[in-house]
Enzyme design. Sequence first.
Site, short mmCIF file in Angstrom:
data_model
loop_
_atom_site.label_atom_id
_atom_site.label_comp_id
_atom_site.label_asym_id
_atom_site.label_seq_id
_atom_site.Cartn_x
_atom_site.Cartn_y
_atom_site.Cartn_z
N ASP A 59 13.04 -27.88 0.70
CA ASP A 59 11.70 -27.30 0.70
C ASP A 59 10.99 -27.70 1.99
OD1 ASP A 59 9.04 -26.66 0.25
OD2 ASP A 59 9.06 -27.34 -1.84
N SER A 125 1.52 -10.66 9.36
CA SER A 125 1.75 -9.32 8.80
C SER A 125 0.63 -8.38 9.20
CB SER A 125 1.79 -9.44 7.27
OG SER A 125 1.75 -8.18 6.67
N TYR A 150 -1.60 -13.25 -1.30
CA TYR A 150 -0.53 -13.27 -0.30
C TYR A 150 -1.08 -12.92 1.07
CZ TYR A 150 3.15 -11.59 2.73
OH TYR A 150 3.95 -11.40 3.83
N LYS A 154 -1.62 -15.18 4.96
CA LYS A 154 -1.27 -14.83 6.35
C LYS A 154 -2.51 -14.95 7.25
CE LYS A 154 2.95 -14.33 5.55
NZ LYS A 154 3.84 -15.42 6.01
N PHE A 179 4.92 -4.99 11.10
CA PHE A 179 4.56 -3.81 10.34
C PHE A 179 5.57 -3.73 9.18
CE2 PHE A 179 0.73 -1.84 12.02
CZ PHE A 179 0.41 -2.85 12.92
N GLY A 297 -5.35 0.60 -4.21
CA GLY A 297 -5.44 -0.34 -3.09
C GLY A 297 -4.53 -0.01 -1.92
P1 NAD Z 1 12.44 -13.62 2.13
O1 NAD Z 1 11.88 -13.99 0.81
O2 NAD Z 1 13.69 -12.81 2.17
O3 NAD Z 1 12.69 -14.93 3.00
C1 NAD Z 1 11.89 -16.07 2.88
C2 NAD Z 1 12.84 -17.24 2.71
O4 NAD Z 1 12.08 -18.44 2.60
C3 NAD Z 1 13.67 -17.15 1.42
O5 NAD Z 1 15.02 -17.35 1.75
C4 NAD Z 1 13.15 -18.29 0.55
O6 NAD Z 1 14.18 -18.83 -0.24
C5 NAD Z 1 12.61 -19.25 1.58
N1 NAD Z 1 11.52 -20.12 1.16
C6 NAD Z 1 10.36 -19.80 0.53
N2 NAD Z 1 9.59 -20.88 0.39
C7 NAD Z 1 10.26 -21.92 0.95
C8 NAD Z 1 9.98 -23.29 1.15
N3 NAD Z 1 8.84 -23.85 0.73
N4 NAD Z 1 10.90 -24.07 1.78
C9 NAD Z 1 12.06 -23.53 2.22
N5 NAD Z 1 12.38 -22.24 2.07
C10 NAD Z 1 11.48 -21.44 1.45
O7 NAD Z 1 11.27 -12.91 2.94
P2 NAD Z 1 11.31 -12.13 4.33
O8 NAD Z 1 11.08 -10.70 4.04
O9 NAD Z 1 12.47 -12.54 5.11
O10 NAD Z 1 9.97 -12.67 4.98
C11 NAD Z 1 9.97 -13.72 5.92
C12 NAD Z 1 8.54 -14.00 6.37
O11 NAD Z 1 7.99 -12.81 6.91
C13 NAD Z 1 7.61 -14.43 5.25
O12 NAD Z 1 6.70 -15.38 5.78
C14 NAD Z 1 6.89 -13.15 4.90
O13 NAD Z 1 5.62 -13.40 4.34
C15 NAD Z 1 6.75 -12.52 6.28
N6 NAD Z 1 6.58 -11.06 6.23
C16 NAD Z 1 7.50 -10.30 5.58
C17 NAD Z 1 7.31 -8.92 5.52
C18 NAD Z 1 8.29 -8.06 4.78
O14 NAD Z 1 7.97 -6.92 4.47
N7 NAD Z 1 9.50 -8.52 4.48
C19 NAD Z 1 6.20 -8.34 6.14
C20 NAD Z 1 5.30 -9.15 6.83
C21 NAD Z 1 5.50 -10.51 6.87
C1 UD1 Z 2 3.44 -3.77 1.29
C2 UD1 Z 2 2.50 -4.91 0.99
C3 UD1 Z 2 2.08 -5.60 2.28
C4 UD1 Z 2 3.30 -6.02 3.06
C5 UD1 Z 2 4.14 -4.79 3.32
C6 UD1 Z 2 5.38 -5.08 4.12
C7 UD1 Z 2 1.31 -4.12 -1.00
C8 UD1 Z 2 0.00 -3.71 -1.57
N1 UD1 Z 2 1.33 -4.41 0.31
O1 UD1 Z 2 2.73 -2.81 1.98
O2 UD1 Z 2 1.28 -6.71 2.02
O3 UD1 Z 2 2.90 -6.61 4.28
O4 UD1 Z 2 4.52 -4.22 2.07
O5 UD1 Z 2 6.38 -5.58 3.30
O6 UD1 Z 2 2.30 -4.21 -1.70
N2 UD1 Z 2 5.58 3.97 -1.86
C9 UD1 Z 2 5.84 5.03 -2.72
N3 UD1 Z 2 6.62 4.80 -3.82
C10 UD1 Z 2 7.16 3.57 -4.09
C11 UD1 Z 2 6.89 2.49 -3.21
C12 UD1 Z 2 6.07 2.73 -2.12
O7 UD1 Z 2 5.37 6.14 -2.50
O8 UD1 Z 2 7.84 3.42 -5.11
C13 UD1 Z 2 4.74 4.22 -0.69
C14 UD1 Z 2 3.46 3.41 -0.65
O9 UD1 Z 2 2.41 4.11 -1.27
C15 UD1 Z 2 3.24 3.26 0.86
C16 UD1 Z 2 4.66 3.27 1.44
O10 UD1 Z 2 5.49 3.82 0.43
O11 UD1 Z 2 2.58 4.37 1.35
C17 UD1 Z 2 5.15 1.89 1.81
O12 UD1 Z 2 4.95 1.04 0.69
P1 UD1 Z 2 5.46 -0.47 0.66
O13 UD1 Z 2 6.89 -0.52 1.02
O14 UD1 Z 2 5.02 -1.06 -0.64
O15 UD1 Z 2 4.70 -1.18 1.87
P2 UD1 Z 2 3.13 -1.31 2.17
O16 UD1 Z 2 2.33 -0.50 1.24
O17 UD1 Z 2 2.96 -1.05 3.61
#
Ligand code: NAD
Ligand code: UD1
Length: 343
Positions: A59, A125, A150, A154, A179, A297
């Site tokens: 962790d 994000s 969440y 960020k 994005f 939302g």
């Molecule tokens: P993910 O859940 O696949 O990866 C996160 C990893 O962190 C996981 O492997 C989890 O096991 C590990 N983890 C969580 N808490 C921990 C801790 N306290 N100590 C050690 N390991 C820990 O998520 P991801 O999609 O790869 O996202 C990575 C980062 O990017 C995150 O900070 C997320 O908030 C940010 N982010 C992701 C997205 C997205 O859409 N995937 C978008 C914007 C920002």
């Molecule tokens: C979500 C998260 C955001 C995060 C981002 C990237 C929420 C409210 N926000 O945003 O915090 O940073 O993912 O991982 O969850 N859609 C459909 N049908 C579905 C799923 C999604 O039409 O079953 C549409 C949504 O309305 C949106 C688009 O697809 O317009 C993308 O959705 P999603 O993948 O959830 O991402 P975000 O909404 O951008």
Amino acid sequence: MKKILITGGAGYIGSHTAVELWNAGLEPIILDDLSNSHAQVLERLKDITGKSFSFYMGDCNNRVVLDQISREHEIAGVIHFAAFKAVGESTIKPLDYYKNNLGSLLVLLEYMREKGIRDLVFSSSCTVYGQPDVLPVTEVTPRKDAESPYGNTKKIGEDILVDYVKSKPGIRVVALRYFNPVGAHPSAKIGELPMGTPQNLVPFITQTAAGIRQKLTVFGNDYDTPDGSCIRDYIHVVDLADAHVKALGFLFQKPLDFYEVFNVGTGRGNTVLEVIHAFEKVNGLKLAYQIGPRRAGDVVKTWADTRKINQELGWHAKYTLDDCMRDSWRWQLSLGERKGIFE
Ligand code: NAD
Ligand code: UD1
């Protein structure tokens, strides 16, 4: 070879970044508690790169494991991915989110100060912008109140970093505002493992195409967009991983007590229907989908202005939306009907 600690390095974006670090001549040291990932990702990383990765199961809130890492490796920089990321869950368990996402950042900053580690890339994000008033979104676009705990982690994470750098602790920080990360490694050996029913669009599309879900619902087609569905900037995870490598190279050249933020997107917005049609076209499939009501939302439209990252980091997105849809599907096919790699 410089060693880079990747917290959350077994996760979706972290694992792809580990590969790109190797490709760039940097050695990733992975710390992950596997709360949202699987140890076998490490085997997959070895398959892709031919290298064994140093992995610490622990962790990031726990100084004991961080100190152990520093006894065994000289760490040159940190990429901090470790966090919980499910927006809906964060509204039910806000304290867990604040504790994990912000607690880990604070522990990491103290650790870096004590060990003299100077460079940090932080996962932020585009959620910090909410629904922007002006498009495309630049880095000076005002941030809005977060829609979820969440999202707030960020925003506060960024604020902590700004305040800390102002105190002149001798570190350099880049916050990357992602994005919408999609796609998977072209080898289909690593990719996203969504928890339970996916809330995000692309995993829902691929699971529907695989027959795991019956039908995709498009959340609204009466918005003020060309086809009425919402617009996002979908960025391939390998391009996103490469942005972290470029951010580290950029930081290494900067004076201490430096903080900068970059959007990471393609600069292109696509509607939900465009994404569906790209998926169908590139993979030669028909997707079962229906138009449904708006999702409460939802941001209507957002996409990145990428000029800053293009110019200052020399980073450009290389993959197209079609590439994203091809690689997401290949990853899903590699999973078969399983929801995780090894389930
Ligand atoms: P993910 O859940 O696949 O990866 C996160 C990893 O962190 C996981 O492997 C989890 O096991 C590990 N983890 C969580 N808490 C921990 C801790 N306290 N100590 C050690 N390991 C820990 O998520 P991801 O999609 O790869 O996202 C990575 C980062 O990017 C995150 O900070 C997320 O908030 C940010 N982010 C992701 C997205 C997205 O859409 N995937 C978008 C914007 C920002
Ligand atoms: C979500 C998260 C955001 C995060 C981002 C990237 C929420 C409210 N926000 O945003 O915090 O940073 O993912 O991982 O969850 N859609 C459909 N049908 C579905 C799923 C999604 O039409 O079953 C549409 C949504 O309305 C949106 C688009 O697809 O317009 C993308 O959705 P999603 O993948 O959830 O991402 P975000 O909404 O951008």
